[in-house]
Design an enzyme around this catalytic site. Structure first.
Site, mmCIF file in Angstrom:
data_model
loop_
_atom_site.group_PDB
_atom_site.id
_atom_site.type_symbol
_atom_site.label_atom_id
_atom_site.label_comp_id
_atom_site.label_asym_id
_atom_site.label_seq_id
_atom_site.Cartn_x
_atom_site.Cartn_y
_atom_site.Cartn_z
ATOM 1 N N TYR A 187 0.842 -1.210 0.000
ATOM 2 C CA TYR A 187 0.000 0.000 0.000
ATOM 3 C C TYR A 187 0.871 1.252 0.000
ATOM 4 O O TYR A 187 0.651 2.186 -0.772
ATOM 5 C CB TYR A 187 -0.912 -0.009 1.230
ATOM 6 C CG TYR A 187 -1.925 1.110 1.231
ATOM 7 C CD1 TYR A 187 -3.209 0.905 0.738
ATOM 8 C CD2 TYR A 187 -1.596 2.375 1.716
ATOM 9 C CE1 TYR A 187 -4.142 1.927 0.719
ATOM 10 C CE2 TYR A 187 -2.518 3.401 1.703
ATOM 11 C CZ TYR A 187 -3.793 3.173 1.206
ATOM 12 O OH TYR A 187 -4.701 4.194 1.191
ATOM 13 N N ASP A 245 -10.005 18.445 -24.560
ATOM 14 C CA ASP A 245 -11.405 18.540 -24.102
ATOM 15 C C ASP A 245 -11.597 18.303 -22.599
ATOM 16 O O ASP A 245 -12.295 19.064 -21.934
ATOM 17 C CB ASP A 245 -12.369 17.697 -24.963
ATOM 18 C CG ASP A 245 -12.065 16.211 -25.010
ATOM 19 O OD1 ASP A 245 -11.191 15.750 -24.260
ATOM 20 O OD2 ASP A 245 -12.729 15.494 -25.796
ATOM 21 N N ALA A 299 1.416 15.052 -22.135
ATOM 22 C CA ALA A 299 1.005 13.694 -22.529
ATOM 23 C C ALA A 299 1.899 13.121 -23.635
ATOM 24 O O ALA A 299 2.189 11.940 -23.654
ATOM 25 C CB ALA A 299 -0.454 13.710 -22.991
ATOM 26 N N HIS A 304 -19.905 14.932 -27.801
ATOM 27 C CA HIS A 304 -19.560 13.928 -28.821
ATOM 28 C C HIS A 304 -19.544 12.503 -28.290
ATOM 29 O O HIS A 304 -19.682 11.569 -29.054
ATOM 30 C CB HIS A 304 -18.242 14.282 -29.502
ATOM 31 C CG HIS A 304 -17.122 14.568 -28.556
ATOM 32 N ND1 HIS A 304 -17.149 15.612 -27.668
ATOM 33 C CD2 HIS A 304 -15.957 13.936 -28.352
ATOM 34 C CE1 HIS A 304 -16.036 15.607 -26.962
ATOM 35 N NE2 HIS A 304 -15.292 14.609 -27.356
HETATM 36 N N1 F0G Z 1 -4.274 16.006 -22.245
HETATM 37 C C1 F0G Z 1 -4.130 15.649 -23.531
HETATM 38 C C2 F0G Z 1 -3.321 16.505 -24.447
HETATM 39 C C3 F0G Z 1 -4.758 14.492 -24.009
HETATM 40 O O1 F0G Z 1 -4.618 14.147 -25.284
HETATM 41 C C4 F0G Z 1 -5.514 13.701 -23.110
HETATM 42 C C5 F0G Z 1 -6.197 12.488 -23.566
HETATM 43 C C6 F0G Z 1 -5.616 14.119 -21.773
HETATM 44 C C7 F0G Z 1 -4.981 15.264 -21.378
HETATM 45 C C8 F0G Z 1 -6.406 13.334 -20.765
HETATM 46 O O2 F0G Z 1 -5.727 12.201 -20.413
HETATM 47 O O3 F0G Z 1 -7.187 10.310 -21.168
HETATM 48 O O4 F0G Z 1 -5.381 9.985 -19.455
HETATM 49 O O5 F0G Z 1 -7.444 11.228 -18.867
HETATM 50 N N2 F0G Z 1 -6.358 12.212 -24.782
HETATM 51 C C9 F0G Z 1 -6.958 11.032 -25.370
HETATM 52 C C10 F0G Z 1 -7.093 11.247 -26.849
HETATM 53 C C11 F0G Z 1 -8.205 10.567 -24.703
HETATM 54 O O6 F0G Z 1 -7.712 10.393 -27.513
HETATM 55 O O7 F0G Z 1 -6.556 12.210 -27.391
HETATM 56 P P1 F0G Z 1 -6.484 10.857 -19.951
#
Ligand code: F0G
Length: 456
Positions: free
Chosen positions: A70, A123, A215, A448
């Protein structure tokens, strides 16, 4: 010399082969919503590059040996070591995915009435800003508005606008500047180190925290080594380290460039902000040494961060996207130029000029790709970004009608991608046959994911 992937396939998964009548039935049953099509009915799934990459034998070996304690597990220390070395942030927290990182970090620095400035908020990122009662403003650089231009860094933030806002009457309300590398909401385009350095300076001058949404930090770093003269000859790791060193913190979904099915992290310099995050983390995600992640995912992340920065891997991944881009262009379909790495963005508005925005050309092309070839991808146009009235009529269209074709890491072969280009080529030969679509039902937010559509 041709580049090739620095790995071979050792375990495979069969993909579904379906007939057109079966796909017509599946899509109609899904209300023409790609998110409601069962994956078992999809042949080539290019919906996302998130959590869909193939893991390596080394990742699975580490996962099998994971320590599930943990508090303070060995797996946490391996995760921590990989991220310490890469990002240099003194405070690092695991979280289950990127949007949890956003919720936790933003709630430590934003409040109702505050403003978040970005090159483009993804988004969920925008949703997490707005759920706090704050405002999310996108300031993409002017070059981004010309989809065909070959400008190398169309993911940059507009520095003049950024300075104008920071220095203007709203400047005091700015709670953070967040730069998304690469810019997923902006055609997957990279951000230059020069742009990041200028943001660093402005944020210092106006005393606003500067965060990265990292990311796709490795892919951004690779494109910097290829496109920014000062960084030619740098390793992608050195570029990534320098990018993190410019920022006050980061959120990073590790489902992309850590090639892990799950995981994310928050990195922070400021001890007080870190403390606020930690309380929230423990209350909502998990203890600070696992943050809602299973030990096996901490291990997959630690190993994946090593593999993703291998220059041979990044070169071959970039070549794969460039190859697909070339074939797609030869087939008569334009994309947002120049091609990035994690996805191509098809210019559906230009391919289907007979469909007005109110008939959703991007969605129509995405549906056609599925019907013609079992290929799943998603619209990034008026359906996603437009404004609607209460009867679901489009009031304000999006500036562009695009389709994002994401490329999962290490997952499909060149032959799969050539098949995708073939299917697109068939559609491009007879574009007038592609029908318009109408919205039947849509929720007010995160539209969407939950819409229902019909053919016009
Ligand atoms: N920031 C960016 C630039 C992203 O592309 C995503 C996720 C996230 C944050 C959120 O991260 O999915 O781990 O919660 N992008 C995916 C996509 C879902 O298809 O572009 P997450």
């Amino acid at each position: 010399m041709k580049s090739f992937p620095p790995y071979r396939v050792q375990v495979v998964k069969e993909i579904p082969i379906t007939t057109r009548p079966e796909r017509e039935e599946a899509l109609s049953r899904a209300g023409y919503n790609m998110f409601d099509v069962p994956a078992g009915m999809v042949t080539i799934d290019l919906l996302t590059d998130s959590g869909t990459g193939a893991v390596s034998a080394a990742q699975e070996a580490a996962a099998a040996a994971a320590d599930r304690s943990y508090a303070g597990s060995d797996s946490y220390y391996r995760f921590r070591h990989a991220l310490d070395e890469l990002t240099g942030f003194p405070h690092i927290f695991p979280v289950h995915q990127g949007r949890a990182a956003e919720r936790i970090l933003f709630s430590a620095v934003l409040a109702p009435g505050r403003i978040s400035l970005s090159n483009t908020h993804f988004d969920t990122t925008r949703a997490n800003v707005e759920l706090l009662g704050a405002q999310a403003l996108d300031l993409p650089c002017p070059e981004a508005a010309d989809l065909d231009s070959l400008d190398p860094f169309k993911g940059n933030i507009d520095l003049a606008r950024l300075e104008e806002i920071l220095a203007g009457p709203d400047g005091e309300r700015v709670g953070q500047v967040l730069i998304t590398i690469t810019n997923n909401g902006g055609g997957g385009q990279p951000v230059s180190m020069a742009n990041l350095k200028a943001v660093r300076e402005l944020c210092k001058r106006f005393q606003v925290p500067f965060f990265l949404d990292a990311a796709r930090f490795a892919e951004n770093a690779w494109l910097v080594t290829q496109r920014e003269a000062e960084y030619a000859g740098h390793t992608p790791r050195a570029v990534a380290q320098e990018a993190f060193a410019l920022a006050d913190g980061c959120v990073a979904s590790l489902k992309k460039d850590a090639i892990s099915p799950m995981g994310a992290m928050i990195g922070i310099s400021d001890a007080e902000v870190a403390q606020r995050c930690e309380v929230n983390l423990i209350a909502t995600e998990g203890f600070r040494t696992y943050g809602g992640l299973a030990a096996h995912d901490l291990e997959r992340v630690a190993q994946g961060l090593e593999e993703v920065l291998n220059p041979h891997y990044l070169r071959s991944r970039t070549a794969e996207a460039a190859h697909l881009a070339r074939l797609v262009n030869e087939a008569g379909v334009d994309i947002v130029q120049p091609p990035g790495i994690h996805a191509l963005y098809l210019n559906a508005g230009r391919l289907l000029p007979h469909i007005p925005s109110s008939g959703f050309p991007g969605h129509a092309l995405a549906c056609e790709l599925y019907l013609a070839g079992g290929i799943r991808c998603v619209e990034l146009g008026s359906l996603y970004l437009g404004e609607f009235d209460e009867q679901h009529n489009l009031r304000t269209p999006a500036p562009f009608e695009l389709v994002r074709v994401a490329i999962p890491r290490r997952t499909y072969t060149q032959a799969h991608l050539e098949y995708v280009a073939d299917v697109l080529g068939t559609i491009a030969k007879n574009p007038e046959s592609v029908p318009e679509y109408r919205v039947v039902d849509a929720p007010p937010i995160l539209r969407h994911f939950n819409l229902k559509m019909r053919k016009a």
